[in-house]
Scaffold this active site. Sequence first.
Site, PDB file in Angstrom:
ATOM      1  N   SER A 192       0.828  -1.196   0.000  1.00  0.00           N
ATOM      2  CA  SER A 192       0.000   0.000   0.000  1.00  0.00           C
ATOM      3  C   SER A 192       0.861   1.244   0.000  1.00  0.00           C
ATOM      4  CB  SER A 192      -0.878   0.006   1.251  1.00  0.00           C
ATOM      5  OG  SER A 192      -0.028   0.155   2.377  1.00  0.00           O
ATOM      6  N   LYS A 193       0.228   2.317  -0.432  1.00  0.00           N
ATOM      7  CA  LYS A 193       0.869   3.624  -0.485  1.00  0.00           C
ATOM      8  C   LYS A 193       1.394   4.051   0.881  1.00  0.00           C
ATOM      9  CE  LYS A 193      -0.964   6.704  -3.961  1.00  0.00           C
ATOM     10  NZ  LYS A 193      -2.097   7.421  -4.373  1.00  0.00           N
TER      11      LYS A 193
END
Length: 485
Positions: A255-256
């Site tokens: 994930s970011k």
Amino acid sequence: MISENPRVRFAPSPTGYLHVGGLRTALYNYLFAKHNNGSFILRIEDTDRNRFVEGAVENLISTLKWIGLDFDEGQGKGGDCGPYMQSERLDIYKKYADELVNKNRAYYCFCSAERLTALREEQQKNKQQGMYDKHCLHLSKEEVQENLAKGLPYVIRLNVEKGKQIVINDVIRGVVEFHSDIIDDQVLLKSDGYPTYHLANVIDDHMMKITHVIRGEEWLSSTPKHILLYEYFGWEKPVFAHLPLLLNPDKSKLSKRQGDVAVEDYKAKGYLKEALLNFVALLGWTAGDDQEFYYLDELVSKFDLNRVNKSGAVFNVEKLNWLNGEHLRKKSQIQLLELLKDHLLTTVYKDNSYSDKYLIEVIESMKERVLFIHEIAEKAPYFFETPSGYDEALLKKRWKPETPSQLNKLLERFEKLENSDKEGFEIALKQTVEEFNTGVGTLIHPVRLAVSGIGNGPGLYDILHIIGKDETIKRIKTALNKISI
Ligand code: GLU
């Protein structure tokens, strides 16, 4: 068995940037195509108008170009199966949706948002899976015509036949089964006239003669719907291969929040495209030996879809950094020179002028010590400017009351040197410490501090040789003036 000339596609939705997971999908498709004399096709899946991002397609194509994954056919390149942009194929989807309606494999649905919400709430209350109840399947042909004539908004839904076992024979995951009872009557055509992903994806894969669908595992749960569509249309199914998920080091889905996910971010941070491709190739695949360093052409010759793992692949930035260093060191002197010059143009040193010979010497002294080209100027700014200060802790430890007089003696010897050869500096320093009856460390450390401001870097005599006799003397004199202990 792999068909003679397989056709594979990378089918991104233009969300604004190329995700590293998307890059892995694109790369595996590319490697598979090139290894098997096949074609690699780029199709843009832009049917979700709510997610439309201006410039995203151009950005995607330029990122693929930068990294060197050239496609044979597709958006921006053309080919026999175009258009390759789904928003330009709407009439095709409508025609095929109608074909399914005529076969009773799909049906018009006029249910209002309110009815669908009420249905969902009711199902939730009864702890049932949220599913459309086939209400509109039972409308007569006349009722449908009437509603259409009245201009009522509608969608077209897949008429999933219940009580069937759907089997996927996935190259990577093996046999995966789903029961049709848990498959919803998926919307195929939306009220805005756009197809959903499922309809457009299957029609296009068929019309573009795709033989192998190689995509991320997150699409596995959509595959039974696709299989039904192939069956209902009476089309031959492609081979499916679902690539393992990409994970953060803590095994959560990449994930970011835990790091960069856009290929552009890695590019901006100075990663080499060779390193990024090499790294991404290993996210789920190995040749079965210990080799980790690859160039693209070697990946093409070794890639085998059967050797892709099904367990999640951890995205380990440390390894990417290491590979970047490895690829950097494999570059020729001229390539490194160009990279360093390009980098310097983005720094405060952009207006300074350095000879190629000087920069090559700097590169040679630093290349074993860095993983990125930009680290040369970051770790060794003293090659580009005089030190603006001196490491406090080292100063305390290495700069003694007797240091200035010893350095003055050393300066006398340095002044007499005829050139900037390493040996000359070394002999002068050794003679000076002998004169003071002490070890080389007594002067090596203060000289290093004086010329570089810090305690680490290439060998001292290399630094002195590179910056040269005059600069060395100037820096030692400056240090003598500035440092008073
Ligand atoms: N448009 C989908 C995506 O954005 C493609 C999935 C597939 O390859 O079927 O990833």
